[in-house]
Write a protein that holds these residues in place. Structure first.
Motif, PDB file in Angstrom:
ATOM      1  N   UNK A 116       0.872  -1.181   0.000  1.00 58.82           N
ATOM      2  CA  UNK A 116       0.000   0.000   0.000  1.00 58.82           C
ATOM      3  C   UNK A 116       0.904   1.224   0.000  1.00 58.82           C
ATOM      4  N   UNK A 117       0.476   2.280  -0.661  1.00 59.14           N
ATOM      5  CA  UNK A 117       1.282   3.512  -0.690  1.00 59.14           C
ATOM      6  C   UNK A 117       0.374   4.675  -0.299  1.00 59.14           C
ATOM      7  N   UNK A 118       0.852   5.478   0.632  1.00 58.84           N
ATOM      8  CA  UNK A 118       0.081   6.637   1.085  1.00 58.84           C
ATOM      9  C   UNK A 118       0.888   7.881   0.729  1.00 58.84           C
ATOM     10  N   UNK A 119       0.278   8.776  -0.024  1.00 64.14           N
ATOM     11  CA  UNK A 119       0.979  10.010  -0.390  1.00 64.14           C
ATOM     12  C   UNK A 119       0.266  11.208   0.209  1.00 64.14           C
ATOM     13  N   UNK A 120       1.075  12.134   0.734  1.00 58.72           N
ATOM     14  CA  UNK A 120       0.552  13.398   1.264  1.00 58.72           C
ATOM     15  C   UNK A 120       1.234  14.539   0.530  1.00 58.72           C
ATOM     16  N   UNK A 121       0.727  15.733   0.756  1.00 59.22           N
ATOM     17  CA  UNK A 121       1.381  16.932   0.215  1.00 59.22           C
ATOM     18  C   UNK A 121       1.477  17.939   1.355  1.00 59.22           C
ATOM     19  N   UNK A 122       2.637  18.575   1.460  1.00 59.51           N
ATOM     20  CA  UNK A 122       2.902  19.385   2.664  1.00 59.51           C
ATOM     21  C   UNK A 122       1.916  20.537   2.835  1.00 59.51           C
ATOM     22  N   UNK A 123       1.454  21.098   1.717  1.00 65.00           N
ATOM     23  CA  UNK A 123       0.515  22.216   1.861  1.00 65.00           C
ATOM     24  C   UNK A 123      -0.934  21.759   2.037  1.00 65.00           C
ATOM     25  N   UNK A 124      -1.163  20.479   1.866  1.00 65.97           N
ATOM     26  CA  UNK A 124      -2.531  19.963   2.002  1.00 65.97           C
ATOM     27  C   UNK A 124      -2.804  19.614   3.460  1.00 65.97           C
ATOM     28  N   UNK A 125      -2.755  20.628   4.319  1.00 61.03           N
ATOM     29  CA  UNK A 125      -2.932  20.370   5.753  1.00 61.03           C
ATOM     30  C   UNK A 125      -4.356  19.934   6.087  1.00 61.03           C
ATOM     31  N   UNK A 126      -5.304  20.303   5.250  1.00 60.15           N
ATOM     32  CA  UNK A 126      -6.704  19.859   5.420  1.00 60.15           C
ATOM     33  C   UNK A 126      -6.778  18.331   5.512  1.00 60.15           C
ATOM     34  N   UNK A 127      -5.911  17.665   4.740  1.00 61.25           N
ATOM     35  CA  UNK A 127      -5.905  16.193   4.701  1.00 61.25           C
ATOM     36  C   UNK A 127      -5.019  15.588   5.794  1.00 61.25           C
ATOM     37  N   UNK A 128      -4.347  16.413   6.585  1.00 54.33           N
ATOM     38  CA  UNK A 128      -3.523  15.960   7.710  1.00 54.33           C
ATOM     39  C   UNK A 128      -2.414  14.977   7.303  1.00 54.33           C
ATOM     40  N   UNK A 129      -1.353  15.492   6.665  1.00 47.04           N
ATOM     41  CA  UNK A 129      -0.247  14.620   6.249  1.00 47.04           C
ATOM     42  C   UNK A 129       0.279  13.723   7.378  1.00 47.04           C
ATOM     43  N   UNK A 130       0.435  14.301   8.567  1.00 48.21           N
ATOM     44  CA  UNK A 130       0.980  13.470   9.655  1.00 48.21           C
ATOM     45  C   UNK A 130       0.013  12.334  10.007  1.00 48.21           C
ATOM     46  N   UNK A 131      -1.266  12.664  10.042  1.00 43.97           N
ATOM     47  CA  UNK A 131      -2.276  11.640  10.351  1.00 43.97           C
ATOM     48  C   UNK A 131      -2.301  10.543   9.294  1.00 43.97           C
ATOM     49  N   UNK A 132      -2.007  10.910   8.051  1.00 46.77           N
ATOM     50  CA  UNK A 132      -1.947   9.917   6.977  1.00 46.77           C
ATOM     51  C   UNK A 132      -0.734   8.998   7.191  1.00 46.77           C
ATOM     52  N   UNK A 133       0.380   9.611   7.593  1.00 46.39           N
ATOM     53  CA  UNK A 133       1.581   8.807   7.854  1.00 46.39           C
ATOM     54  C   UNK A 133       1.363   7.865   9.040  1.00 46.39           C
ATOM     55  N   UNK A 134       0.804   8.407  10.120  1.00 52.88           N
ATOM     56  CA  UNK A 134       0.665   7.589  11.338  1.00 52.88           C
ATOM     57  C   UNK A 134      -0.264   6.391  11.098  1.00 52.88           C
TER      58      UNK A 134
END
Ligand code: GCU
Length: 427
Positions: A346-364
């Motif tokens: 599985x691969x989870x991608x975030x974008x640093x400016x997309x704070x609405x989507x909570x990058x850290x929460x996606x990583x955790x």
């Protein structure tokens, strides 16, 4: 400038990409939370083996998500469809690709609803073992936005009004041809030996709250009066992806055992749920999927359960409303959704400016799903540290937070291709 915007800009540096005001974007304000234990059975016993996971805990977790979050597929839904080839060329993408357009009539040949598939495959002479691995996923605006090739028609269905795309009055138009090529990268995929198969999500269920009067809901009587634990649009779109997978199994040019499923945002939530429900998808990738996708609900960072249920009342099942402002009562959290993909990559991608989507929460989420991968003897994220920007990490749970904001772009695809090549053993 509102205080919250200021915080966002200060914390995340680049750009003036403002997030909706009135939500938490401050890491120090994340409440203390305790995640439900992914490896603990309802009986309280800890899962110690792959067979306990596969036979007991995985079905329990899947059922919890069906009942409380996405909704189950109603009993009268049947999966039959009729596929009809609409158009084909072996001179696509400058002569490098085969283009195939296939219509999946979901019940009655010649009638709506149907799913129009746009497929690009590397030319026959390039195919290894006679079939190719593909990436697949739903698109937001229509197949014509993924290509400049005029043979791909502009759809005449309901379309989201989107000034960036130029769709208005809920109709698509020729002006948006090719505007999402960056988001899908057909040429890069073909040059790397992969096919691409995409379809417009509105073919399955138009994305507005209409009391289930259109899309596939017109096919099944139960869909017009849904129970509290029956599907919302996300589960409907996921069901459509499974019908696409049914088709791939019939297309001998497609290696249906090497299908990587991907999606952005609400369609990233959809990719994760489809991959959880349907284990035929060999790799699952979500881009900026956020709340109800990869991001943990209990962090209450950026978009919240209440906000998503209020703004998009048709996405989840009615039961999910019980958790508005009450995330801590949820019997699951999104790390358990990621775990349902295991042992598949599985691969989870975030974008640093997309704070609405909570990058850290996606990583955790990926991190907290990793123990299930470890049960299979595999490494998940391989690190507990949220990596710096543009630094892909992970083995079976891949992750990156790229620079820029909410979208899928070339950088994302380069990582997905590398990840798929490694796991499909194509190097
Ligand atoms: C909104 C919504 C998100 C969603 C996104 C999208 O921002 O709040 O949950 O992911 O739209 O799908 O574009």
């Amino acid at each position: 400038m509102k205080l919250i915007t200021l915080i966002t800009v200060l914390t995340f540096g680049a750009g003036l990409y403002a997030q909706p005001a009135g939500y938490n974007y401050d890491e120090s304000k994340v409440p203390e939370y305790k995640l439900p234990e992914v490896l603990k059975l309802a009986t309280g016993r800890t899962v110690m083996s792959v067979s306990q996971w596969q036979e007991k805990r995985r079905p329990e977790v899947l059922e919890l998500f069906r009942k409380h979050v996405y909704g189950r597929i109603p009993g009268d839904v049947d999966n039959s469809f009729i596929s009809v080839l609409q158009e084909e060329s072996n001179q696509a993408l400058g002569g490098k690709a085969i283009r195939r357009q296939v219509r999946l009539y979901l019940k009655v040949k010649g009638e709506s609803p149907y799913i129009d598939l746009l497929i690009y495959l590397p030319k026959k002479e390039l195919l290894r073992d006679g079939s190719v691995p593909i990436f697949t996923g739903l698109n937001f605006n229509g197949n014509h936005t993924v290509t400049l090739e005029k043979q791909v028609p502009v759809h005449s269905k309901w379309s989201r009004n989107d000034p960036r795309v130029g769709h208005k009055d809920n109709r698509a138009n020729e002006g948006s041809r090719g505007v999402k090529i960056e988001r899908w990268q057909p040429e890069m995929l073909v040059s790397q030996g992969f096919g691409l198969a995409t379809a417009y999500y509105g073919d399955i269920d138009p994305d507005f709250d209409d009391g289930w009067k259109n899309g596939i809901h017109t096919l099944f009587p139960s869909s017009t009066k849904l129970k509290k634990d029956e599907w919302g649009s996300i589960a409907s779109w996921a069901w459509g992806l499974s019908r696409m997978m049914d088709y791939f199994e019939t297309d001998e040019d497609i290696d249906h055992q090497r299908v990587a499923l991907t999606g952005l945002s609400r369609l990233g939530k959809t990719a994760l749920w489809a991959g959880a429900e349907d284990e035929r998808f060999a790799i699952v990738i979500s881009t900026d999927s956020g709340c109800g996708g990869a991001a943990l609900s209990r962090r209450v960072f950026g978009e919240t359960v209440k906000r998503i249920n209020t703004s998009f009342p048709h996405w989840f099942c009615d039961n999910f409303n019980q958790y508005n402002d009450a995330e801590h009562h949820l019997p699951v959290d999104q790390h358990m959704l990621v775990a349902l993909i295991a042992p598949r990559p599985v691969y989870i991608a975030s974008a640093i400016e997309d704070v609405w989507a909570d990058p850290k929460g996606e990583f955790v989420s990926g991190l907290e799903a990793s123990p299930v991968y470890e049960l299979f003897g595999k490494v998940g994220t391989g690190t507990a540290e949220h990596p710096p920007v543009d630094n892909p990490i992970g083995d079976y749970v891949g992750y990156h937070m790229r620079s820029g904001d909410h979208d899928a772009n070339r950088f994302d695809w380069e990582q997905y291709i590398r990840f798929a090549k490694r796991h499909f053993k194509l190097n």
